[in-house]
Scaffold this motif. Structure first.
Motif, PDB file in Angstrom:
ATOM      1  N   ASN A  49       0.843  -1.209   0.000  1.00  9.69           N
ATOM      2  CA  ASN A  49       0.000   0.000   0.000  1.00  9.69           C
ATOM      3  C   ASN A  49       0.872   1.251   0.000  1.00  9.69           C
ATOM      4  OD1 ASN A  49       0.750   0.518   2.771  1.00  9.69           O
ATOM      5  ND2 ASN A  49      -0.725  -1.036   3.379  1.00  9.69           N
ATOM      6  N   VAL A  50       0.229   2.395  -0.086  1.00 11.52           N
ATOM      7  CA  VAL A  50       0.966   3.668  -0.144  1.00 11.52           C
ATOM      8  C   VAL A  50       1.665   3.957   1.182  1.00 11.52           C
ATOM      9  CG1 VAL A  50       0.657   6.179  -0.285  1.00 11.52           C
ATOM     10  CG2 VAL A  50      -0.419   4.695  -1.957  1.00 11.52           C
ATOM     11  N   ALA A  51       1.012   3.607   2.299  1.00 16.28           N
ATOM     12  CA  ALA A  51       1.617   3.901   3.604  1.00 16.28           C
ATOM     13  C   ALA A  51       3.002   3.251   3.695  1.00 16.28           C
ATOM     14  CB  ALA A  51       0.707   3.421   4.732  1.00 16.28           C
ATOM     15  N   PHE A 100      -3.256  13.411   1.805  1.00 18.01           N
ATOM     16  CA  PHE A 100      -4.034  12.318   2.391  1.00 18.01           C
ATOM     17  C   PHE A 100      -3.591  12.097   3.845  1.00 18.01           C
ATOM     18  CE2 PHE A 100      -5.202   7.917   3.228  1.00 18.01           C
ATOM     19  CZ  PHE A 100      -6.532   7.945   2.823  1.00 18.01           C
ATOM     20  N   PHE A 103      -7.238  14.144  -2.751  1.00 17.38           N
ATOM     21  CA  PHE A 103      -8.360  13.192  -2.600  1.00 17.38           C
ATOM     22  C   PHE A 103      -9.661  13.895  -2.204  1.00 17.38           C
ATOM     23  CE2 PHE A 103      -9.614  12.417   1.875  1.00 17.38           C
ATOM     24  CZ  PHE A 103      -8.731  13.278   2.513  1.00 17.38           C
ATOM     25  N   ASN A 115      -0.403  10.133   4.920  1.00 13.92           N
ATOM     26  CA  ASN A 115       0.866  10.807   4.616  1.00 13.92           C
ATOM     27  C   ASN A 115       1.155  11.864   5.685  1.00 13.92           C
ATOM     28  OD1 ASN A 115       0.997   9.226   2.329  1.00 13.92           O
ATOM     29  ND2 ASN A 115       0.225  10.805   0.961  1.00 13.92           N
ATOM     30  N   TYR A 122      -1.937   8.308  -6.284  1.00 12.68           N
ATOM     31  CA  TYR A 122      -3.097   7.424  -6.117  1.00 12.68           C
ATOM     32  C   TYR A 122      -4.349   7.954  -6.816  1.00 12.68           C
ATOM     33  CZ  TYR A 122      -4.705   3.215  -3.756  1.00 12.68           C
ATOM     34  OH  TYR A 122      -5.124   1.949  -3.482  1.00 12.68           O
ATOM     35  N   GLN A 123      -4.566   9.277  -6.727  1.00 13.29           N
ATOM     36  CA  GLN A 123      -5.801   9.817  -7.317  1.00 13.29           C
ATOM     37  C   GLN A 123      -5.603  10.306  -8.758  1.00 13.29           C
ATOM     38  OE1 GLN A 123      -8.780   9.518  -6.387  1.00 13.29           O
ATOM     39  NE2 GLN A 123      -8.685   9.049  -4.202  1.00 13.29           N
ATOM     40  N   ASP A 144       2.434  11.418  -4.661  1.00 11.13           N
ATOM     41  CA  ASP A 144       1.472  10.339  -4.443  1.00 11.13           C
ATOM     42  C   ASP A 144       0.479  10.397  -5.616  1.00 11.13           C
ATOM     43  OD1 ASP A 144      -0.551   8.673  -3.636  1.00 11.13           O
ATOM     44  OD2 ASP A 144      -0.773   9.545  -1.624  1.00 11.13           O
ATOM     45  N   LYS A 180      -8.192   2.080  -6.731  1.00  7.12           N
ATOM     46  CA  LYS A 180      -9.114   3.084  -7.275  1.00  7.12           C
ATOM     47  C   LYS A 180      -9.188   3.000  -8.798  1.00  7.12           C
ATOM     48  CE  LYS A 180      -7.368   5.663  -3.365  1.00  7.12           C
ATOM     49  NZ  LYS A 180      -8.416   5.582  -2.365  1.00  7.12           N
ATOM     50  N   SER A 188       0.519  15.257  -3.021  1.00  2.33           N
ATOM     51  CA  SER A 188      -0.446  14.467  -3.792  1.00  2.33           C
ATOM     52  C   SER A 188      -0.517  15.099  -5.177  1.00  2.33           C
ATOM     53  CB  SER A 188      -1.857  14.589  -3.211  1.00  2.33           C
ATOM     54  OG  SER A 188      -1.911  14.079  -1.931  1.00  2.33           O
TER      55      SER A 188
HETATM   56  C1  LIG Z   1      -4.072  10.242  -2.371  1.00  4.98           C
HETATM   57  C2  LIG Z   1      -4.164   9.005  -1.510  1.00  4.98           C
HETATM   58  N1  LIG Z   1      -3.060   8.519  -0.923  1.00  4.98           N
HETATM   59  C3  LIG Z   1      -3.102   7.416  -0.145  1.00  4.98           C
HETATM   60  C4  LIG Z   1      -4.280   6.743   0.065  1.00  4.98           C
HETATM   61  C5  LIG Z   1      -4.270   5.532   0.947  1.00  4.98           C
HETATM   62  O1  LIG Z   1      -3.339   4.611   0.494  1.00  4.98           O
HETATM   63  P1  LIG Z   1      -3.049   3.202   1.187  1.00  4.98           P
HETATM   64  O2  LIG Z   1      -4.292   2.730   1.842  1.00  4.98           O
HETATM   65  O3  LIG Z   1      -2.623   2.336   0.042  1.00  4.98           O
HETATM   66  O4  LIG Z   1      -1.927   3.420   2.148  1.00  4.98           O
HETATM   67  C6  LIG Z   1      -5.460   7.212  -0.558  1.00  4.98           C
HETATM   68  C7  LIG Z   1      -6.770   6.555  -0.444  1.00  4.98           C
HETATM   69  O5  LIG Z   1      -7.123   5.675   0.201  1.00  4.98           O
HETATM   70  C8  LIG Z   1      -5.390   8.373  -1.351  1.00  4.98           C
HETATM   71  O6  LIG Z   1      -6.494   8.874  -1.940  1.00  4.98           O
END
Ligand SMILES: Cc1ncc(COP(=O)(O)O)c(C=O)c1O
Length: 388
Positions: free
Chosen positions: A82-84, A110, A161, A113, A188-189, A186, A212, A157
């Motif tokens: 995961n991102v964390a 997020f 988000f 972070n 993710y979005q 990041d 996502k 980011s």
């Molecule tokens: C921009 C962003 N970073 C991180 C996360 C969470 O990442 P993870 O659950 O993989 O650590 C999210 C959404 O859940 C997100 O929208």
């Protein structure tokens, strides 16, 4: 006729659900079930041999499918959970007790972070979070001014988000590098709905996940590290997979692999990588530029429909500032989202933002209309009364 709609039959949930929640959990591709069966069959029939027959390489081979989506080269993306986890690996590459100990980020990053930045204060880091004036955007000028000669890491980011605002990662990267800092975005979005080219931008690190827009499901995060930085980076968050000769099981200290394996640590999440592949393949097959074109048109249309319905919009007005999500500031948004879920309209609610609605490449224009009508009907009847 919208050619991307041919993909609808690949996503079983679309047969009975208006799926407006791909910013949170993308729909599962039909073929993902076959991939998970393949995982089970491989384990069942090949046993331990599966590692040398593909599992050991998967963090890189699957990472390559992300690489083509975000502009990374072969072997430059490694898969994690995961991102964390990925962010922790990045943070563990820096010496936070040196004079260059500042992290610059946005206050709307997020939460996990932000939590991680806060914890780094215990190691000596200073954290400079640039606030938003309007709850939607982050002023670029303020971000650029915050980056200075004492900045070790700019960590942002790409798309926020909470509001779907797109940050100018190219300008931030130029400024970071001018000051001798590194930058992590990041994605993710953005990855899978907004085009990204990590090498063209010059990012040092990028993190993201599969849940996502990539329709890859949970448990498969990814980390990109710019190739020419590899030799200079020695993550403290490490493990045996990052060793140059992992099967020598040598004593400490670690001798880091000279390829992207140096950013791995322990046993990877193999079933999640099997599950995630099909989403990546589909996004690669369609191409993010085509997804973005459709997304921009549909989010613009959603904003128009929302305005016509008298609903307040909490995401950027200009197409070039807006990612794939539209946020509506509606009273009792949480209750409305719950009620609509019971009627198979899926979207979500975030405190301080509103109802988040995300069309994706598989969304029809009719679904945009019916979603706004459904929300409007709820605001008119009041959520405490049964909807007609
Ligand atoms: C921009 C962003 N970073 C991180 C996360 C969470 O990442 P993870 O659950 O993989 O650590 C999210 C959404 O859940 C997100 O929208």
């Amino acid at each position: 006729m919208d050619p991307l709609l041919q993909w609808r039959s690949e996503f079983p949930i679309l047969d009975h659900t208006v799926y407006m929640i791909s910013h949170s959990l993308g729909a599962m591709p039909r073929r993902t079930r076959d991939r998970l069966n393949e995982y089970a069959d491989t384990w069942a029939t090949r046993g331990i041999r599966a590692w040398e027959e593909g599992w050991w390489q998967m963090p890189i081979t699957v990472g390559n499918l992300i690489g083509t989506i975000i502009g990374a080269g072969e072997g430059e993306v490694v898969m994690h959970q995961n991102v964390a986890v990925c962010q922790q690996i990045v943070h563990s590459c820096f010496n936070w007790s040196s004079k260059r100990n500042k992290i610059v980020s946005e206050a709307m990053n997020f939460p996990s972070n932000l939590y991680a930045f806060e914890q780094l204060k215990q190691l000596g880091a200073r954290v400079d979070l640039v606030p938003s004036a309007d709850g939607i955007s982050i002023p670029l000028e303020r971000m650029l001014r915050a980056i200075d000669e004492e900045t070790a890491l700019v960590s942002v980011s790409h798309v926020l988000f909470r509001s779907s605002f797109i940050q100018d990662i190219a300008a931030l990267t130029r400024r970071a590098h001018e000051c001798g800092a590194l930058i992590c975005a990041d994605l993710y979005q953005s990855a899978g709905t907004v085009p990204v080219d990590v090498r063209a931008v010059g990012l040092d690190f990028a993190t993201g996940g599969s849940v996502k827009w990539l329709c890859g499901g949970p448990g498969a995060g990814y980390l990109y590290v710019r190739r020419d930085r590899w030799v200079t980076l020695e993550p403290r968050f490490t493990g045996w997979m990052a060793h140059a000769r992992p099967f020598a099981f040598a004593d400490a200290p670690i001798e880091f692999a000279d390829d992207a394996y140096r950013f791995l640590n322990g046993t990877p999440n193999v079933p999640a990588m099997y599950a995630a592949r099909s989403g990546y393949e589909i996004v690669n097959e369609i191409g993010v530029d085509r997804i973005r074109q459709k997304s921009t048109r549909q989010t613009r249309r959603l904003i128009e429909l929302a305005r016509e319905a008298g609903l307040r919009v909490n995401s950027p007005e200009r197409d070039e500032d807006r990612g794939g999500t539209v946020i509506l500031d509606v009273a009792e948004g949480y209750e409305i989202v719950k009620k609509l879920a019971a009627r198979d309209y899926l979207m979500d609610f975030r405190p301080g933002a509103g109802i988040r609605i995300a069309p994706h490449f598989y969304t029809t224009d009719e679904e945009l209309d019916s979603t706004i009508q459904a929300i409007r009907a709820q605001t008119e009847v009041g959520v405490h009364q049964p909807a007609s």
